[in-house]
Enzyme design. Structure first.
Site, PDB file in Angstrom:
ATOM      1  NE  ARG A 117      -2.882  -0.334   3.441  1.00 14.69           N
ATOM      2  CZ  ARG A 117      -3.766   0.356   4.154  1.00 14.69           C
ATOM      3  NH1 ARG A 117      -4.919   0.720   3.622  1.00 14.69           N
ATOM      4  NH2 ARG A 117      -3.497   0.695   5.399  1.00 14.69           N
ATOM      5  CE  LYS A 182       1.761  -7.036   5.181  1.00 16.85           C
ATOM      6  NZ  LYS A 182       1.445  -5.629   4.982  1.00 16.85           N
ATOM      7  NE  ARG A 317       2.214  -0.154  11.888  1.00 12.89           N
ATOM      8  CZ  ARG A 317       1.650  -0.406  10.696  1.00 12.89           C
ATOM      9  NH1 ARG A 317       0.489  -1.010  10.633  1.00 12.89           N
ATOM     10  NH2 ARG A 317       2.237  -0.050   9.583  1.00 12.89           N
TER      11      ARG A 317
HETATM   12  P1  ATP Z   1      -0.626  -0.638   6.740  1.00 15.25           P
HETATM   13  O1  ATP Z   1      -1.306  -1.047   7.983  1.00 15.25           O
HETATM   14  O2  ATP Z   1      -0.525   0.818   6.568  1.00 15.25           O
HETATM   15  O3  ATP Z   1      -1.084  -1.365   5.531  1.00 15.25           O
HETATM   16  P2  ATP Z   1       1.826  -2.172   6.599  1.00 15.25           P
HETATM   17  O4  ATP Z   1       3.038  -1.983   7.389  1.00 15.25           O
HETATM   18  O5  ATP Z   1       1.160  -3.485   6.639  1.00 15.25           O
HETATM   19  O6  ATP Z   1       0.863  -1.024   7.017  1.00 15.25           O
HETATM   20  P3  ATP Z   1       1.802  -2.170   3.763  1.00 15.25           P
HETATM   21  O7  ATP Z   1       2.045  -1.034   2.837  1.00 15.25           O
HETATM   22  O8  ATP Z   1       0.431  -2.767   3.807  1.00 15.25           O
HETATM   23  O9  ATP Z   1       2.227  -1.726   5.180  1.00 15.25           O
HETATM   24  O10 ATP Z   1       2.834  -3.305   3.419  1.00 15.25           O
HETATM   25  C1  ATP Z   1       4.152  -2.982   3.089  1.00 15.25           C
HETATM   26  C2  ATP Z   1       5.037  -3.237   4.278  1.00 15.25           C
HETATM   27  O11 ATP Z   1       5.086  -4.641   4.471  1.00 15.25           O
HETATM   28  C3  ATP Z   1       6.472  -2.814   4.049  1.00 15.25           C
HETATM   29  O12 ATP Z   1       6.701  -1.539   4.539  1.00 15.25           O
HETATM   30  C4  ATP Z   1       7.298  -3.863   4.798  1.00 15.25           C
HETATM   31  O13 ATP Z   1       7.533  -3.482   6.119  1.00 15.25           O
HETATM   32  C5  ATP Z   1       6.369  -5.049   4.859  1.00 15.25           C
HETATM   33  N1  ATP Z   1       6.776  -6.115   3.927  1.00 15.25           N
HETATM   34  C6  ATP Z   1       7.390  -6.024   2.735  1.00 15.25           C
HETATM   35  N2  ATP Z   1       7.582  -7.221   2.182  1.00 15.25           N
HETATM   36  C7  ATP Z   1       7.062  -8.118   3.057  1.00 15.25           C
HETATM   37  C8  ATP Z   1       6.940  -9.523   3.055  1.00 15.25           C
HETATM   38  N3  ATP Z   1       7.381 -10.282   2.050  1.00 15.25           N
HETATM   39  N4  ATP Z   1       6.356 -10.085   4.138  1.00 15.25           N
HETATM   40  C9  ATP Z   1       5.900  -9.366   5.170  1.00 15.25           C
HETATM   41  N5  ATP Z   1       5.970  -8.025   5.229  1.00 15.25           N
HETATM   42  C10 ATP Z   1       6.544  -7.409   4.181  1.00 15.25           C
HETATM   43  C1  BTN Z   2       0.419  -4.886   1.477  1.00 14.93           C
HETATM   44  O1  BTN Z   2       0.422  -5.543   2.511  1.00 14.93           O
HETATM   45  O2  BTN Z   2       0.695  -3.705   1.458  1.00 14.93           O
HETATM   46  C2  BTN Z   2       0.041  -5.547   0.193  1.00 14.93           C
HETATM   47  C3  BTN Z   2       1.175  -6.325  -0.424  1.00 14.93           C
HETATM   48  C4  BTN Z   2       0.755  -6.903  -1.754  1.00 14.93           C
HETATM   49  C5  BTN Z   2       1.867  -7.635  -2.443  1.00 14.93           C
HETATM   50  C6  BTN Z   2       1.390  -8.320  -3.684  1.00 14.93           C
HETATM   51  S1  BTN Z   2       2.571  -9.457  -4.348  1.00 14.93           S
HETATM   52  C7  BTN Z   2       1.621  -9.630  -5.798  1.00 14.93           C
HETATM   53  C8  BTN Z   2       1.108  -8.241  -6.143  1.00 14.93           C
HETATM   54  N1  BTN Z   2       2.077  -7.499  -6.917  1.00 14.93           N
HETATM   55  C9  BTN Z   2       2.530  -6.435  -6.264  1.00 14.93           C
HETATM   56  O3  BTN Z   2       3.391  -5.645  -6.696  1.00 14.93           O
HETATM   57  N2  BTN Z   2       1.951  -6.350  -5.055  1.00 14.93           N
HETATM   58  C10 BTN Z   2       1.009  -7.414  -4.853  1.00 14.93           C
END
Ligand code: ATP
Ligand code: BTN
Length: 321
Positions: A117, A182, A317
């Site tokens: 996101r 996560k 969070r």
């Molecule tokens: P929000 O609650 O705002 O969605 P979030 O921390 O879950 O917060 P996202 O944008 O949804 O943020 O997800 C991207 C975040 O997830 C990155 O900033 C990183 O910390 C984390 N991330 C990136 N790759 C992975 C992965 N493969 N597995 C778990 N977490 C990951």
């Molecule tokens: C999040 O938690 O912010 C969402 C992560 C979504 C990741 C998937 S991997 C397949 C697809 N391609 C991308 O570039 N992002 C989504």
């Protein structure tokens, strides 16, 4: 042969297990041992743990099951495209919405620019996880997309439960959690005009057996291998199950919307009854998480009573973080 083709061919051989010498790989692919050594470095750059033992050759540190286009085709009736190396599976489909049939899927083994996101990076090492996107044309238009992303998350957790994989929970709006870490993220992106049908791309990244050495993730994360414990999860089969689950939950959502959905979500809500904070840009509100309401808004109990919050700019969070 294109550079990626050689690397992919090396990985195919290594994924069969055991040691493979530079000489053997070189002969197989018609390139020098020095070229193989260079390609191995590239493969390591994709996040794969490959090591070399003098006199024996190269081996994968952990077994790897590759996705297989033929197996996917045989198991699915909708279009599915496996593109091993890609920038982002979401971007690939977004670029093609006008020529796609609803329910078309794209899968990758490695994303150079996987995203979460608000432009955050989704770390996507080769062969370790699932990177899957589906195109869906939503006649109800964009306004319905928020609810849809919640519905998809619930359907995926329920599908895991049906496979005997228990203990996965949801974090509003669209993360899957396991033991407070996560496990997967869902990213719904769209193109279309207000009032018209929306072209949606629903992307999911789910960690399956990501190495503990993976760098760049700024929050605690989990892999499905922990949930599965000794049960073996077939990657191709899991991809097929996820694709079928997405298609049926999206079709259900178009018929029923969110009716009867709140209880299904609340049963799986990771934070329900726990102290949390909602972060909205510079503003933070704290309270006790009380699940969601029928519009898909997150409910927060504060001293003022129960308040609802909805919108793409909100991050949830635990209050300890
Ligand atoms: P929000 O609650 O705002 O969605 P979030 O921390 O879950 O917060 P996202 O944008 O949804 O943020 O997800 C991207 C975040 O997830 C990155 O900033 C990183 O910390 C984390 N991330 C990136 N790759 C992975 C992965 N493969 N597995 C778990 N977490 C990951
Ligand atoms: C999040 O938690 O912010 C969402 C992560 C979504 C990741 C998937 S991997 C397949 C697809 N391609 C991308 O570039 N992002 C989504």
């Amino acid at each position: 042969m294109k550079e990626h083709t050689v690397k992919l061919a090396i990985l195919k051989t290594l994924s069969q297990g055991g040691f493979h010498s530079g000489e053997e790989l070189g002969e197989q692919l018609n390139v020098s041992r020095a070229a193989i050594s260079k390609h191995i470095k590239g493969i390591q750059g994709w996040g794969v743990d490959v090591f070399r033992v003098q006199g024996k050759g190269y081996q994968l540190a952990k077994p790897m099951q590759l996705l297989d286009q033929n197996v996917l085709n045989q198991s699915l009736s909708s279009p599915v495209e496996l593109i091993p190396i890609i920038d982002s599976t979401n971007q690939y489909l977004l670029d093609r919405v006008n020529s796609l049939e609803s329910g078309s899927t794209c899968l990758a083994e490695y994303q150079e620019k996987g995203r979460g996101r608000r432009g955050r990076e989704w770390i996507s090492p080769f062969g370790a996880n699932l990177y899957l996107s589906m195109y869906w044309r939503l006649d109800a238009g964009m306004a319905a997309a928020m609810g849809l992303s919640l519905v998809v998350g619930v359907a995926i957790v329920e599908a895991l439960e049906e496979m005997g994989l228990n203990g996965v929970k949801l974090k509003w709006p669209n993360d899957l959690y396991y033991q407070d870490r996560k496990l997967a993220g869902i990213l719904v992106e769209m193109s279309g005009q207000a009032g018209a049908a929306a072209h949606l791309v629903i992307g999911m990244g789910m960690n399956l057996m990501m190495s503990d050495a993976t760098e760049g993730i700024t929050q605690p994360w989990a892999s499905l291998s922990e949930v599965a414990a000794s049960q073996k999860v077939d990657r191709n089969q899991l991809a097929v199950t996820m694709i079928n689950t997405l298609q049926s939950s999206l079709a259900d959502y178009e018929l029923q919307g969110m009716s009867g959905f709140v209880e299904r979500w609340n049963r799986l809500d990771n934070f329900i009854g726990r102290p949390i904070k909602l972060i909205m840009g510079p503003r933070e509100v704290s309270g006790i998480a009380r699940g969601i309401n029928e519009q898909g808004a997150v409910l927060l109990e504060t001293e003022q009573g129960i308040e609802s919050y909805i919108g793409g700019e909100i991050s949830l969070r635990p209050s300890t973080q």
